[in-house]
Design a protein around this motif. Structure first.
Motif, PDB file in Angstrom:
ATOM      1  N   ALA A   1       0.312  11.775  -9.839  1.00 50.03           N
ATOM      2  CA  ALA A   1      -0.602  12.917  -9.717  1.00 50.03           C
ATOM      3  C   ALA A   1      -0.330  13.611  -8.398  1.00 50.03           C
ATOM      4  CB  ALA A   1      -2.052  12.446  -9.790  1.00 50.03           C
ATOM      5  N   PRO A   2       0.625  14.519  -8.353  1.00 51.26           N
ATOM      6  CA  PRO A   2       0.948  15.226  -7.105  1.00 51.26           C
ATOM      7  C   PRO A   2      -0.301  15.815  -6.468  1.00 51.26           C
ATOM      8  CG  PRO A   2       2.510  15.796  -8.817  1.00 51.26           C
ATOM      9  CD  PRO A   2       1.429  15.001  -9.490  1.00 51.26           C
ATOM     10  N   GLY A   3      -0.403  15.624  -5.166  1.00 49.51           N
ATOM     11  CA  GLY A   3      -1.555  16.145  -4.443  1.00 49.51           C
ATOM     12  C   GLY A   3      -2.721  15.181  -4.412  1.00 49.51           C
ATOM     13  N   ARG A   4      -2.553  14.042  -5.113  1.00 43.79           N
ATOM     14  CA  ARG A   4      -3.609  13.044  -5.125  1.00 43.79           C
ATOM     15  C   ARG A   4      -3.768  12.440  -3.748  1.00 43.79           C
ATOM     16  NH1 ARG A   4      -3.199   7.910  -9.250  1.00 43.79           N
ATOM     17  NH2 ARG A   4      -5.273   7.038  -8.951  1.00 43.79           N
ATOM     18  N   ARG A   5      -5.011  12.123  -3.366  1.00 48.10           N
ATOM     19  CA  ARG A   5      -5.251  11.570  -2.036  1.00 48.10           C
ATOM     20  C   ARG A   5      -4.720  10.151  -1.955  1.00 48.10           C
ATOM     21  NH1 ARG A   5     -11.269  13.074  -0.167  1.00 48.10           N
ATOM     22  NH2 ARG A   5     -10.384  12.292   1.759  1.00 48.10           N
ATOM     23  N   PRO A   6      -4.463   9.628  -0.737  1.00 46.28           N
ATOM     24  CA  PRO A   6      -3.929   8.276  -0.594  1.00 46.28           C
ATOM     25  C   PRO A   6      -4.882   7.240  -1.161  1.00 46.28           C
ATOM     26  CG  PRO A   6      -3.723   9.493   1.463  1.00 46.28           C
ATOM     27  CD  PRO A   6      -4.570  10.319   0.559  1.00 46.28           C
ATOM     28  N   SER A   7      -4.356   6.014  -1.363  1.00 43.32           N
ATOM     29  CA  SER A   7      -5.162   4.944  -1.925  1.00 43.32           C
ATOM     30  C   SER A   7      -6.399   4.707  -1.087  1.00 43.32           C
ATOM     31  CB  SER A   7      -4.343   3.649  -2.003  1.00 43.32           C
ATOM     32  OG  SER A   7      -3.875   3.280  -0.732  1.00 43.32           O
ATOM     33  N   GLY A   8      -7.501   4.391  -1.792  1.00 40.85           N
ATOM     34  CA  GLY A   8      -8.764   4.179  -1.104  1.00 40.85           C
ATOM     35  C   GLY A   8      -9.574   5.444  -1.044  1.00 40.85           C
ATOM     36  N   ALA A   9      -8.948   6.601  -1.343  1.00 39.87           N
ATOM     37  CA  ALA A   9      -9.683   7.864  -1.298  1.00 39.87           C
ATOM     38  C   ALA A   9      -9.175   8.793  -2.385  1.00 39.87           C
ATOM     39  CB  ALA A   9      -9.517   8.510   0.071  1.00 39.87           C
ATOM     40  N   ASN A  10      -8.951   8.233  -3.566  1.00 41.01           N
ATOM     41  CA  ASN A  10      -8.275   8.994  -4.592  1.00 41.01           C
ATOM     42  C   ASN A  10      -9.201   9.482  -5.701  1.00 41.01           C
ATOM     43  OD1 ASN A  10      -8.714   6.389  -5.365  1.00 41.01           O
ATOM     44  ND2 ASN A  10      -6.999   6.365  -6.796  1.00 41.01           N
ATOM     45  N   VAL A  11     -10.505   9.364  -5.506  1.00 40.09           N
ATOM     46  CA  VAL A  11     -11.444   9.837  -6.501  1.00 40.09           C
ATOM     47  C   VAL A  11     -12.352  10.866  -5.855  1.00 40.09           C
ATOM     48  CG1 VAL A  11     -13.380   9.175  -7.979  1.00 40.09           C
ATOM     49  CG2 VAL A  11     -11.391   7.683  -7.778  1.00 40.09           C
TER      50      VAL A  11
ATOM     51  N   GLU B   1       0.825  -1.205   0.000  1.00 40.71           N
ATOM     52  CA  GLU B   1       0.000   0.000   0.000  1.00 40.71           C
ATOM     53  C   GLU B   1       0.865   1.264   0.000  1.00 40.71           C
ATOM     54  OE1 GLU B   1      -2.682   0.412   3.289  1.00 40.71           O
ATOM     55  OE2 GLU B   1      -3.952   1.806   2.197  1.00 40.71           O
ATOM     56  N   ALA B   2       1.956   1.250   0.770  1.00 44.94           N
ATOM     57  CA  ALA B   2       2.854   2.410   0.797  1.00 44.94           C
ATOM     58  C   ALA B   2       3.510   2.621  -0.571  1.00 44.94           C
ATOM     59  CB  ALA B   2       3.921   2.216   1.870  1.00 44.94           C
ATOM     60  N   PHE B   3       3.849   1.528  -1.243  1.00 49.19           N
ATOM     61  CA  PHE B   3       4.429   1.602  -2.587  1.00 49.19           C
ATOM     62  C   PHE B   3       3.407   2.205  -3.564  1.00 49.19           C
ATOM     63  CE2 PHE B   3       7.336  -1.144  -5.580  1.00 49.19           C
ATOM     64  CZ  PHE B   3       7.568  -0.013  -6.360  1.00 49.19           C
ATOM     65  N   VAL B   4       2.160   1.736  -3.470  1.00 51.37           N
ATOM     66  CA  VAL B   4       1.097   2.263  -4.332  1.00 51.37           C
ATOM     67  C   VAL B   4       0.907   3.758  -4.095  1.00 51.37           C
ATOM     68  CG1 VAL B   4      -1.391   2.249  -4.766  1.00 51.37           C
ATOM     69  CG2 VAL B   4      -0.146   0.100  -4.631  1.00 51.37           C
ATOM     70  N   ASP B   5       0.870   4.161  -2.833  1.00 54.71           N
ATOM     71  CA  ASP B   5       0.680   5.578  -2.515  1.00 54.71           C
ATOM     72  C   ASP B   5       1.807   6.428  -3.102  1.00 54.71           C
ATOM     73  OD1 ASP B   5      -1.698   5.216  -1.203  1.00 54.71           O
ATOM     74  OD2 ASP B   5      -0.826   5.160   0.798  1.00 54.71           O
ATOM     75  N   ALA B   6       3.036   5.898  -3.062  1.00 53.44           N
ATOM     76  CA  ALA B   6       4.170   6.637  -3.632  1.00 53.44           C
ATOM     77  C   ALA B   6       4.015   6.787  -5.143  1.00 53.44           C
ATOM     78  CB  ALA B   6       5.473   5.915  -3.302  1.00 53.44           C
ATOM     79  N   LEU B   7       3.556   5.724  -5.806  1.00 50.59           N
ATOM     80  CA  LEU B   7       3.353   5.791  -7.250  1.00 50.59           C
ATOM     81  C   LEU B   7       2.239   6.770  -7.613  1.00 50.59           C
ATOM     82  CD1 LEU B   7       3.674   2.017  -8.224  1.00 50.59           C
ATOM     83  CD2 LEU B   7       5.246   3.859  -8.831  1.00 50.59           C
ATOM     84  N   ARG B   8       1.180   6.739  -6.839  1.00 56.24           N
ATOM     85  CA  ARG B   8       0.059   7.628  -7.129  1.00 56.24           C
ATOM     86  C   ARG B   8       0.425   9.082  -6.849  1.00 56.24           C
ATOM     87  NH1 ARG B   8      -5.119   4.065  -4.890  1.00 56.24           N
ATOM     88  NH2 ARG B   8      -5.056   2.533  -6.574  1.00 56.24           N
ATOM     89  N   SER B   9       1.192   9.287  -5.816  1.00 60.44           N
ATOM     90  CA  SER B   9       1.642  10.641  -5.511  1.00 60.44           C
ATOM     91  C   SER B   9       2.555  11.159  -6.621  1.00 60.44           C
ATOM     92  CB  SER B   9       2.376  10.658  -4.173  1.00 60.44           C
ATOM     93  OG  SER B   9       2.871  11.944  -3.882  1.00 60.44           O
ATOM     94  N   PHE B  10       3.391  10.259  -7.144  1.00 63.04           N
ATOM     95  CA  PHE B  10       4.272  10.647  -8.244  1.00 63.04           C
ATOM     96  C   PHE B  10       3.468  10.951  -9.510  1.00 63.04           C
ATOM     97  CE2 PHE B  10       6.248   9.231 -12.183  1.00 63.04           C
ATOM     98  CZ  PHE B  10       7.365  10.050 -12.232  1.00 63.04           C
TER      99      PHE B  10
END
Length: 448
Positions: free
Chosen positions: A289-299, A278-287
């Protein structure tokens, strides 16, 4: 090798999907429920002696390991058995039509940064779920990642998986000398994609899978393998320098990914890597889309007044609705009756029944929204993907929102404020704007 068969147990054999030094994978058919399946076997000549018994145990372990897992990105195993006549072990698994990522790369297919990240996010979702149940894959590589239509991903081959909470032989510590299994004197695995600790034969944990996944991501975005060594003798330098060199590219995004995400994911020491999928996913999503919310709350979520119909959300995000009563209503507890849905097949009904049973068990033991991929909310959500009008799942999610508040209040009462805060953070991912959770969270923030 054994003669070609026309059947295994009740399963009809239609064709050969693949064959190697270890065994054969057949395309089969289950006549009782009219389902196409894949059937994996081992060559009989490899099952003799001590090594043969070891192989049989390894094969059985794969069935046991994956048989516990129900995830959209993992090839499901339906059944394990042994032929009555000659004892040939086989297991029956989900039949999927797709291509190994290894083949895609070899054929020169290129992957955009966005596409590669999307694929790896699915791999990490599956691994996070498996890890939450104590299963470590230990052989993540392009050949074990199947790409289906629309870039959906399935992970295959848990043949050397380690099941942490089962009393099984730890094959990772067993040195095998059959080249069909592994390199002489090496632990099981694929040296090019193994973590440093796995190369050294040390005990591995989920962070080893994350290292291997990062190597796959490196290969997808650069088009080249991170390491070229094929045998144990080529690994000495790599063990000293486990982070591959910076990609030879002019693409600033790829270089940025390497510096911001991959270097950490490929750290030599497990403690220096991402500590969970999950931490790896959050890092990828942050990369991505900067400012994107953490996984599970990204929409994005939204308000809606009255008792209007609300779409039932999927895994990627959630909406929020407050009915005229002012009572908090979880989004998935509201069923859209305006849509027509197809009747469930017998297989789907069976899966829904099993998932509902799993969800209820999670509630009984307090696994409401965590760990990732193995909790009541996740199981109810899977039910809703199959049966969007399932009232039991909708009611179950509503129950979770109530029990979550009670669980947090009990943790605070017991003086476990850190755990309470973690649970609030996790809960707000799934229930944005839950009044009680927000109120408790604001109290925590106010009191520091």
């Amino acid at each position: 090798m054994e003669d070609r068969r026309s059947e295994f147990g009740k399963y009809r054999i239609d064709s050969i999907l693949g064959e190697g030094g270890m065994g054969v994978v057949y395309k089969g058919y289950d006549p009782l429920i009219a389902r196409v399946v894949a059937i994996k076997t081992i060559h009989n000549n490899l099952l003799e002696g001590t090594l043969g018994n070891e192989l049989r145990n390894r094969f059985r372990r794969e069935a046991r390991a994956v048989g516990r897992l129900t995830h959209q990105n993992i090839i499901a195993i339906y059944e394990y058995d042994e032929e009555k006549v000659d004892g040939t072990p086989y297991f029956v698994m989900e039949f999927v039509e797709g291509r190994e990522i290894n083949d895609c790369i070899r054929e020169g297919e290129s992957f955009s940064l966005e596409r590669a990240i999307g694929i790896i996010e699915q791999v990490l979702s599956a691994l996070g779920y498996a890890h939450s149940l104590g299963v470590i894959h230990r052989d993540i590589k392009p050949a074990n990642i199947i790409l289906l239509e629309n870039d959906r991903v399935k992970i295959a081959d848990f043949g050397i998986a380690r099941v942490q909470d089962l009393d099984a032989t730890q094959l990772g510590k067993t040195r095998l000398k059959n080249p069909d299994l592994t390199q002489a004197g090496m632990v099981l695995g694929s040296p090019r994609y193994m973590s440093p600790e796995q190369c050294l034969g040390r005990e591995v944990d989920p962070r080893s899978d994350l290292y291997s996944t990062a190597l796959v991501l490196y290969e997808l975005v650069t088009g080249t393998k991170a390491f070229s060594g094929r045998s144990a003798h080529n690994l000495a330098e790599r063990l000293q320098n486990p982070i591959p060199p910076a990609p030879k590219t002019d693409d600033p995004k790829v270089l940025n990914l390497y510096n911001r995400v991959l270097k950490k994911a490929l750290a030599k020491e497990p403690d220096d890597r991402y500590q969970s999928a999950e931490a790896f996913v959050d890092a990828l999503r942050s990369f991505a889309a900067p400012g994107r919310r953490p996984s599970g709350a990204n929409v994005p979520w939204r308000w809606a007044a009255g008792a209007a119909v609300l779409l039932v959300a999927g895994l990627s995000g959630w909406f929020w609705m407050e009915q005229g009563t002012g009572e908090y209503v979880p989004p998935a507890a509201i069923i859209d009756t305006s849509k027509q849905v197809e009747p469930l097949s017998p297989e789907q009904e069976k899966k829904v029944t099993r998932l509902l049973r799993v969800a209820k068990t999670h509630i009984l033991v307090g696994r409401l929204v965590s760990p990732m991929g193995s909790n009541a909310y996740y199981a109810f959500n899977l039910v809703q993907q199959i049966d969007p009008r399932n009232q039991e799942a909708a009611n179950g999610i509503r129950t979770i929102s109530v029990k979550l508040e009670q669980q947090i209040e009990q943790l605070i009462k017991d003086g476990k404020k850190d755990k309470a805060q973690d649970l609030i953070t996790e809960g707000l991912k799934y229930f944005p704007n839950h009044p009680a959770l927000e109120r408790i969270n604001q109290t925590f923030e106010k009191n520091g």
